[in-house]
Design a protein around this motif. Structure first.
Motif, PDB file in Angstrom:
ATOM      1  N   SER A  73      20.989  59.657 -10.700  1.00 20.29           N
ATOM      2  CA  SER A  73      20.810  58.555 -11.657  1.00 20.29           C
ATOM      3  C   SER A  73      19.498  57.825 -11.421  1.00 20.29           C
ATOM      4  CB  SER A  73      21.970  57.556 -11.664  1.00 20.29           C
ATOM      5  OG  SER A  73      22.888  57.815 -10.670  1.00 20.29           O
ATOM      6  N   VAL A  74      19.126  57.623 -10.139  1.00 16.30           N
ATOM      7  CA  VAL A  74      17.842  56.955  -9.891  1.00 16.30           C
ATOM      8  C   VAL A  74      16.700  57.830 -10.402  1.00 16.30           C
ATOM      9  CG1 VAL A  74      16.265  56.091  -8.123  1.00 16.30           C
ATOM     10  CG2 VAL A  74      18.693  55.614  -7.953  1.00 16.30           C
ATOM     11  N   LEU A  75      16.844  59.146 -10.215  1.00 18.76           N
ATOM     12  CA  LEU A  75      15.822  60.063 -10.722  1.00 18.76           C
ATOM     13  C   LEU A  75      15.677  59.906 -12.231  1.00 18.76           C
ATOM     14  CD1 LEU A  75      13.900  62.391  -9.972  1.00 18.76           C
ATOM     15  CD2 LEU A  75      15.744  63.956 -10.610  1.00 18.76           C
ATOM     16  N   ALA A  76      16.833  59.877 -12.925  1.00 16.64           N
ATOM     17  CA  ALA A  76      16.807  59.742 -14.386  1.00 16.64           C
ATOM     18  C   ALA A  76      16.162  58.417 -14.791  1.00 16.64           C
ATOM     19  CB  ALA A  76      18.227  59.836 -14.943  1.00 16.64           C
ATOM     20  N   LEU A  77      16.573  57.335 -14.117  1.00 15.94           N
ATOM     21  CA  LEU A  77      16.006  56.024 -14.434  1.00 15.94           C
ATOM     22  C   LEU A  77      14.488  56.012 -14.226  1.00 15.94           C
ATOM     23  CD1 LEU A  77      18.622  53.522 -12.953  1.00 15.94           C
ATOM     24  CD2 LEU A  77      17.983  53.835 -15.353  1.00 15.94           C
ATOM     25  N   THR A  78      14.041  56.626 -13.101  1.00 18.92           N
ATOM     26  CA  THR A  78      12.603  56.699 -12.831  1.00 18.92           C
ATOM     27  C   THR A  78      11.888  57.389 -13.977  1.00 18.92           C
ATOM     28  OG1 THR A  78      13.091  56.874 -10.474  1.00 18.92           O
ATOM     29  CG2 THR A  78      10.873  57.474 -11.160  1.00 18.92           C
ATOM     30  N   MET A  79      12.466  58.521 -14.434  1.00 19.92           N
ATOM     31  CA  MET A  79      11.791  59.282 -15.488  1.00 19.92           C
ATOM     32  C   MET A  79      11.764  58.504 -16.799  1.00 19.92           C
ATOM     33  SD  MET A  79      13.015  63.028 -14.302  1.00 19.92           S
ATOM     34  CE  MET A  79      12.523  63.956 -15.730  1.00 19.92           C
TER      35      MET A  79
END
Ligand SMILES: [Zn+2]
Ligand SMILES: [Zn+2]
Length: 519
Positions: free
Chosen positions: A37-43
């Motif tokens: 989820s953090v990866l998705a938010l970063t993107m």
């Protein structure tokens, strides 16, 4: 980023003696959920930033400085996101347990490395997707740069960009910290531990501190961490792939400046950065491993006088002992917080987890406010030092400024202190301004550690025109330094008192043998 990496490592060191307090997402699945989820938010975040930057560049509504602002904010947002993500992973999932169960704890530093990997992964992914925006901004600036005949570098490739972020932002602090963590793991191995105790016990006995025998591994670790940080210049030399600055006019001028200031060092090094960084640095506590670093961008785009100014600022940090004072700040602030919390623990019988959280929170607060304040004073003092070195240079080559207090209005009597040369001050502030412009730092953007470029430039020139400003400032810095030394003294006395108290209480709590004897 450096500050964030220290916190990230701090959390991991802490987690060693810490049970994850509130597990909201259990098991490996929970950790993976947070990571993705953090990866998705970063993107999503980077995509939004990219869109805004492209839009601003195409429409041409915003000046390039404002576009750079968006870029900087985008980067900051990404870092905060990674930090929050790492905190979630450490404190609210079983990520540390999962990693440790899979790898064991005694493969020097490996488990901690894996624990922090998501943080690095999010940041690098963020940079990967941020690259086009960086490139677009640089492309739009090339025209302007050529128009005013600036040195133009080929824009870096995505691989060079990522390599740079990894090397300059993560490895710089990450490598020494990783070494310390690795040493910590090695010290935890029973065989090594017993050797440490064999060496440490006689030393502690000598100082009458046998009560602390159980803390020998921690003390040894602290000593080693100190040594690693002292040797950091060598690490920096390797990580940054530096080379000695070739002989020539510039090198001679800088060597003269260093001699004028009485600075001893090992070498002046050229610091290759694809022309991206326009900066100088002095690293190392001791002359035999002290290096002066000048980035390629600095040498290409500043005049020799401006480079001398930047160089003078860095020398100022060394000659005015800023690093030792910041170390005093670190020791005193941590010491005072630790001792205060220990007193509270004795008084209120707090449990260890609460205590550790209080300590962590207090340290972050103190560092954010007090450290920023002290650091900004030191930066301004180094600025004045740089301007002073240039003033001394103007003593030799002459000064053409009509209202220069140092060279024209000589009747001002000033208690032994000579005022700054206006020419020197203006040259210095032009160097600051130019460095900021080339580093794409907005002039009015406030920096926690440095203050804004605009304020710094104004202050240096003001100090040259109005001697009272200069005197007031010197007095203020003197008070700051005295306060730091006083805090260190209080820490030392309080610390000794605490040791005595602990010795006393352990002696008291030993049950008197006679009472329990059967009658
Ligand atoms: Zn500085
Ligand atoms: Zn002058």
């Amino acid at each position: 980023v450096q500050f964030l990496i220290i916190i990230a490592f701090g959390m991991i060191m802490l987690v060693d003696q810490f049970e994850s307090p509130i597990v909201i997402a259990p098991g490996l699945a929970g950790a993976v959920a947070v990571i993705t989820s953090v990866l998705a938010l970063t993107m999503i975040w980077i995509r939004g930033i990219r869109k805004r930057i492209f839009h601003a560049l195409e429409s041409g509504h915003l000046p390039i400085g404002s576009v750079q602002n968006i870029y900087v904010r985008g980067q900051n947002g990404m870092k905060i996101l990674a930090m929050v993500g790492q905190s979630l992973l450490i404190f609210c999932t079983q990520w540390p347990d999962v990693v440790r169960q899979t790898l064991g704890t005694h493969i020097a530093g490996l488990d901690e490395l894996v624990m922090i990997l998501p943080f690095v992964f999010w940041l690098m992914t963020g940079y990967f997707f941020l690259y086009p925006a960086d490139r677009a901004i640089r492309e739009s600036m090339i025209g302007q740069m050529l128009a005013i005949s600036e040195a133009v570098h080929p824009i870096w490739s995505r691989r060079q960009f990522l390599d740079f972020q990894l090397r300059f932002q993560l490895l710089l602090i990450g490598a020494p910290l990783m070494l310390i963590v690795a040493v910590k793991d090695i010290f935890d191995i029973p065989a090594v531990e017993s050797i440490l105790f064999k060496i440490g016990k006689p030393i502690l006995t000598f100082f009458h501190m046998e009560k602390f025998n159980s803390m020998i591994p921690e003390m040894a670790l602290a000593c080693l961490a100190g040594i690693i940080f002292l040797l950091a210049p060598i690490l920096i030399k390797i990580i940054w792939k530096t080379q000695p600055l070739p002989k020539g006019q510039l090198r001679e001028a800088l060597e003269r400046s260093a001699k004028l200031a009485g600075l001893k060092y090992k070498d002046i090094l050229l610091w290759p950065t694809h022309g991206v960084i326009v900066n100088a640095a002095v690293v190392g506590f001791f002359a035999p491993i002290r290096y002066i670093l000048l980035s390629d961008g600095l040498i290409e785009s500043l005049t020799d006088g401006q480079i001398q100014g930047v160089f003078g600022h860095e020398i100022g940090h060394v000659k005015l002992h800023h690093l030792p004072y910041l170390l005093v700040f670190a020791i005193a602030s941590m010491g005072l917080i630790g001792l205060a919390v220990m007193e509270a623990q004795i008084f209120f019988h707090l449990d260890p987890n609460t205590t550790q959280l209080i300590i962590l929170g207090a340290i972050m607060l103190v560092w954010f406010f007090a450290f920023g304040f002290v650091s900004r004073r030191f930066e301004a003092q180094a600025d004045l030092f740089g301007a002073k070195l240039l003033s001394e240079d103007f003593d030799l080559v002459g000064c053409s400024y009509e209202n220069c207090q140092r060279h024209r209005t000589a009747q001002v009597t000033l208690m032994g202190n000579r005022p700054l040369c206006l020419g020197g001050a203006e040259l210095f502030s032009s160097a600051l301004d130019r460095t900021a412009g080339l580093n794409a730092i907005p002039r009015k953007a406030n920096s926690w550690r440095h203050g804004s470029i605009f304020n710094r430039c104004t202050f240096v020139v003001q100090a040259a025109t109005d001697f009272a400003t200069l005197k007031d400032f010197y007095r203020q810095v003197r008070y700051v330094k005295i306060a730091l030394l006083f805090a260190l003294l209080v820490t030392a006395i309080w610390g000794v008192g605490m040791i005595a108290k602990l010795n006393h209480s352990t002696a008291d709590s030993r049950p008197p043998i006679t009472i329990n004897l059967p009658s």
